[in-house]
Motif scaffolding. Sequence first.
Motif, PDB file in Angstrom:
ATOM      1  N   TRP A 101     -19.432  13.743 -22.986  1.00 35.38           N
ATOM      2  CA  TRP A 101     -18.817  12.419 -22.956  1.00 35.38           C
ATOM      3  C   TRP A 101     -18.924  11.826 -24.357  1.00 35.38           C
ATOM      4  O   TRP A 101     -19.942  12.001 -25.030  1.00 35.38           O
ATOM      5  N   HIS A 102     -17.902  11.121 -24.775  1.00 36.91           N
ATOM      6  CA  HIS A 102     -17.943  10.475 -26.085  1.00 36.91           C
ATOM      7  C   HIS A 102     -16.848   9.423 -26.167  1.00 36.91           C
ATOM      8  O   HIS A 102     -15.982   9.334 -25.289  1.00 36.91           O
ATOM      9  N   SER A 103     -16.905   8.611 -27.213  1.00 32.82           N
ATOM     10  CA  SER A 103     -15.852   7.624 -27.484  1.00 32.82           C
ATOM     11  C   SER A 103     -15.655   7.559 -28.996  1.00 32.82           C
ATOM     12  O   SER A 103     -16.486   8.040 -29.763  1.00 32.82           O
ATOM     13  N   HIS A 104     -14.547   6.948 -29.390  1.00 33.82           N
ATOM     14  CA  HIS A 104     -14.211   6.830 -30.808  1.00 33.82           C
ATOM     15  C   HIS A 104     -14.007   5.367 -31.160  1.00 33.82           C
ATOM     16  O   HIS A 104     -13.354   4.620 -30.415  1.00 33.82           O
ATOM     17  N   ALA A 105     -14.543   4.957 -32.291  1.00 36.79           N
ATOM     18  CA  ALA A 105     -14.475   3.559 -32.717  1.00 36.79           C
ATOM     19  C   ALA A 105     -13.037   3.064 -32.856  1.00 36.79           C
ATOM     20  O   ALA A 105     -12.742   1.915 -32.549  1.00 36.79           O
ATOM     21  N   ARG A 106     -12.129   3.918 -33.306  1.00 35.20           N
ATOM     22  CA  ARG A 106     -10.734   3.511 -33.532  1.00 35.20           C
ATOM     23  C   ARG A 106      -9.754   4.281 -32.656  1.00 35.20           C
ATOM     24  O   ARG A 106      -8.554   4.294 -32.927  1.00 35.20           O
ATOM     25  N   GLY A 107     -10.227   4.935 -31.606  1.00 36.36           N
ATOM     26  CA  GLY A 107      -9.343   5.712 -30.743  1.00 36.36           C
ATOM     27  C   GLY A 107      -9.085   7.090 -31.334  1.00 36.36           C
ATOM     28  O   GLY A 107      -9.598   7.450 -32.399  1.00 36.36           O
ATOM     29  N   GLN A 108      -8.279   7.868 -30.594  1.00 39.35           N
ATOM     30  CA  GLN A 108      -8.007   9.242 -31.018  1.00 39.35           C
ATOM     31  C   GLN A 108      -6.699   9.721 -30.397  1.00 39.35           C
ATOM     32  O   GLN A 108      -6.393   9.395 -29.250  1.00 39.35           O
ATOM     33  N   TYR A 109      -5.953  10.505 -31.169  1.00 47.38           N
ATOM     34  CA  TYR A 109      -4.780  11.217 -30.673  1.00 47.38           C
ATOM     35  C   TYR A 109      -5.131  12.694 -30.626  1.00 47.38           C
ATOM     36  O   TYR A 109      -5.758  13.213 -31.552  1.00 47.38           O
ATOM     37  N   LEU A 110      -4.700  13.376 -29.553  1.00 46.96           N
ATOM     38  CA  LEU A 110      -4.906  14.808 -29.424  1.00 46.96           C
ATOM     39  C   LEU A 110      -3.582  15.451 -29.037  1.00 46.96           C
ATOM     40  O   LEU A 110      -2.971  15.078 -28.032  1.00 46.96           O
ATOM     41  N   ARG A 111      -3.134  16.406 -29.838  1.00 43.70           N
ATOM     42  CA  ARG A 111      -1.875  17.119 -29.585  1.00 43.70           C
ATOM     43  C   ARG A 111      -2.238  18.535 -29.164  1.00 43.70           C
ATOM     44  O   ARG A 111      -2.817  19.307 -29.952  1.00 43.70           O
ATOM     45  N   VAL A 112      -1.927  18.899 -27.917  1.00 42.95           N
ATOM     46  CA  VAL A 112      -2.234  20.234 -27.412  1.00 42.95           C
ATOM     47  C   VAL A 112      -1.201  21.205 -27.980  1.00 42.95           C
ATOM     48  O   VAL A 112       0.008  20.962 -27.912  1.00 42.95           O
ATOM     49  N   THR A 113      -1.703  22.303 -28.563  1.00 41.28           N
ATOM     50  CA  THR A 113      -0.825  23.297 -29.172  1.00 41.28           C
ATOM     51  C   THR A 113      -0.828  24.625 -28.425  1.00 41.28           C
ATOM     52  O   THR A 113       0.119  25.400 -28.551  1.00 41.28           O
ATOM     53  N   GLN A 114      -1.891  24.909 -27.668  1.00 39.59           N
ATOM     54  CA  GLN A 114      -1.990  26.152 -26.896  1.00 39.59           C
ATOM     55  C   GLN A 114      -2.814  25.910 -25.645  1.00 39.59           C
ATOM     56  O   GLN A 114      -3.747  25.106 -25.661  1.00 39.59           O
ATOM     57  N   GLY A 115      -2.498  26.649 -24.588  1.00 41.71           N
ATOM     58  CA  GLY A 115      -3.300  26.602 -23.372  1.00 41.71           C
ATOM     59  C   GLY A 115      -3.092  25.320 -22.587  1.00 41.71           C
ATOM     60  O   GLY A 115      -2.137  24.582 -22.788  1.00 41.71           O
ATOM     61  N   VAL A 116      -4.022  25.090 -21.658  1.00 42.30           N
ATOM     62  CA  VAL A 116      -3.986  23.894 -20.818  1.00 42.30           C
ATOM     63  C   VAL A 116      -5.277  23.121 -21.048  1.00 42.30           C
ATOM     64  O   VAL A 116      -6.371  23.666 -20.907  1.00 42.30           O
ATOM     65  N   ALA A 117      -5.121  21.852 -21.413  1.00 43.46           N
ATOM     66  CA  ALA A 117      -6.268  20.982 -21.673  1.00 43.46           C
ATOM     67  C   ALA A 117      -6.541  20.111 -20.458  1.00 43.46           C
ATOM     68  O   ALA A 117      -5.623  19.756 -19.712  1.00 43.46           O
ATOM     69  N   ASP A 175     -15.602   1.711 -39.459  1.00 43.39           N
ATOM     70  CA  ASP A 175     -16.029   1.004 -40.666  1.00 43.39           C
ATOM     71  C   ASP A 175     -17.246   1.683 -41.275  1.00 43.39           C
ATOM     72  O   ASP A 175     -17.371   1.791 -42.485  1.00 43.39           O
ATOM     73  N   ASP A 176     -18.153   2.149 -40.420  1.00 44.90           N
ATOM     74  CA  ASP A 176     -19.261   2.999 -40.842  1.00 44.90           C
ATOM     75  C   ASP A 176     -18.899   4.409 -40.363  1.00 44.90           C
ATOM     76  O   ASP A 176     -18.879   4.653 -39.149  1.00 44.90           O
ATOM     77  N   PRO A 177     -18.559   5.339 -41.246  1.00 43.50           N
ATOM     78  CA  PRO A 177     -18.133   6.667 -40.803  1.00 43.50           C
ATOM     79  C   PRO A 177     -19.113   7.347 -39.840  1.00 43.50           C
ATOM     80  O   PRO A 177     -18.694   8.130 -38.991  1.00 43.50           O
ATOM     81  N   ALA A 178     -20.396   7.024 -39.938  1.00 40.44           N
ATOM     82  CA  ALA A 178     -21.390   7.613 -39.025  1.00 40.44           C
ATOM     83  C   ALA A 178     -21.204   7.131 -37.586  1.00 40.44           C
ATOM     84  O   ALA A 178     -21.733   7.735 -36.660  1.00 40.44           O
ATOM     85  N   GLU A 179     -20.437   6.047 -37.406  1.00 34.24           N
ATOM     86  CA  GLU A 179     -20.200   5.503 -36.061  1.00 34.24           C
ATOM     87  C   GLU A 179     -18.773   5.761 -35.590  1.00 34.24           C
ATOM     88  O   GLU A 179     -18.309   5.134 -34.636  1.00 34.24           O
ATOM     89  N   THR A 180     -18.082   6.703 -36.203  1.00 40.51           N
ATOM     90  CA  THR A 180     -16.710   7.037 -35.809  1.00 40.51           C
ATOM     91  C   THR A 180     -16.664   7.550 -34.386  1.00 40.51           C
ATOM     92  O   THR A 180     -15.808   7.163 -33.599  1.00 40.51           O
TER      93      THR A 180
END
Length: 133
Positions: free
Chosen positions: A51-67, A113-118
Amino acid sequence: MEIEPQKPSAKNPAAQFAGDVWLDVVAAPHTDDQRMTVAIVKFAPGARTAWHSHARGQYLRVTQGVARFGDRAGNIIEVHPGQTIYTPPGEEHFHAASGGTFMEHIAMLENGDDPAETTTWLDHITDNEYDGV
């Protein structure tokens, strides 16, 4: 202009991933005012993030297989090659390969803003959470 030096694939750490997951950096900040990070991430069948989260969100583009992507509400979304999923800032989620196939996606996010908290890493998902039960 310059061609970026190629870095070797890195196996992601067991503290944040279950199963075999490799990372290839495509782009990373060169200066303090840059935020963009892009990576190709390859998952063995059934491999998953914690489990995780991102401070500014995230985009994920699937290129192979099923995610498989899941959230804390128990929603599981299957994403196929050519599809892009967005997770908003602070949303706790996981990404995984389906059980029968390798999966690859391009991860795109901005440093916090703090890369360690991305990215805030949390507990590992259970098999039931992975299965959506």
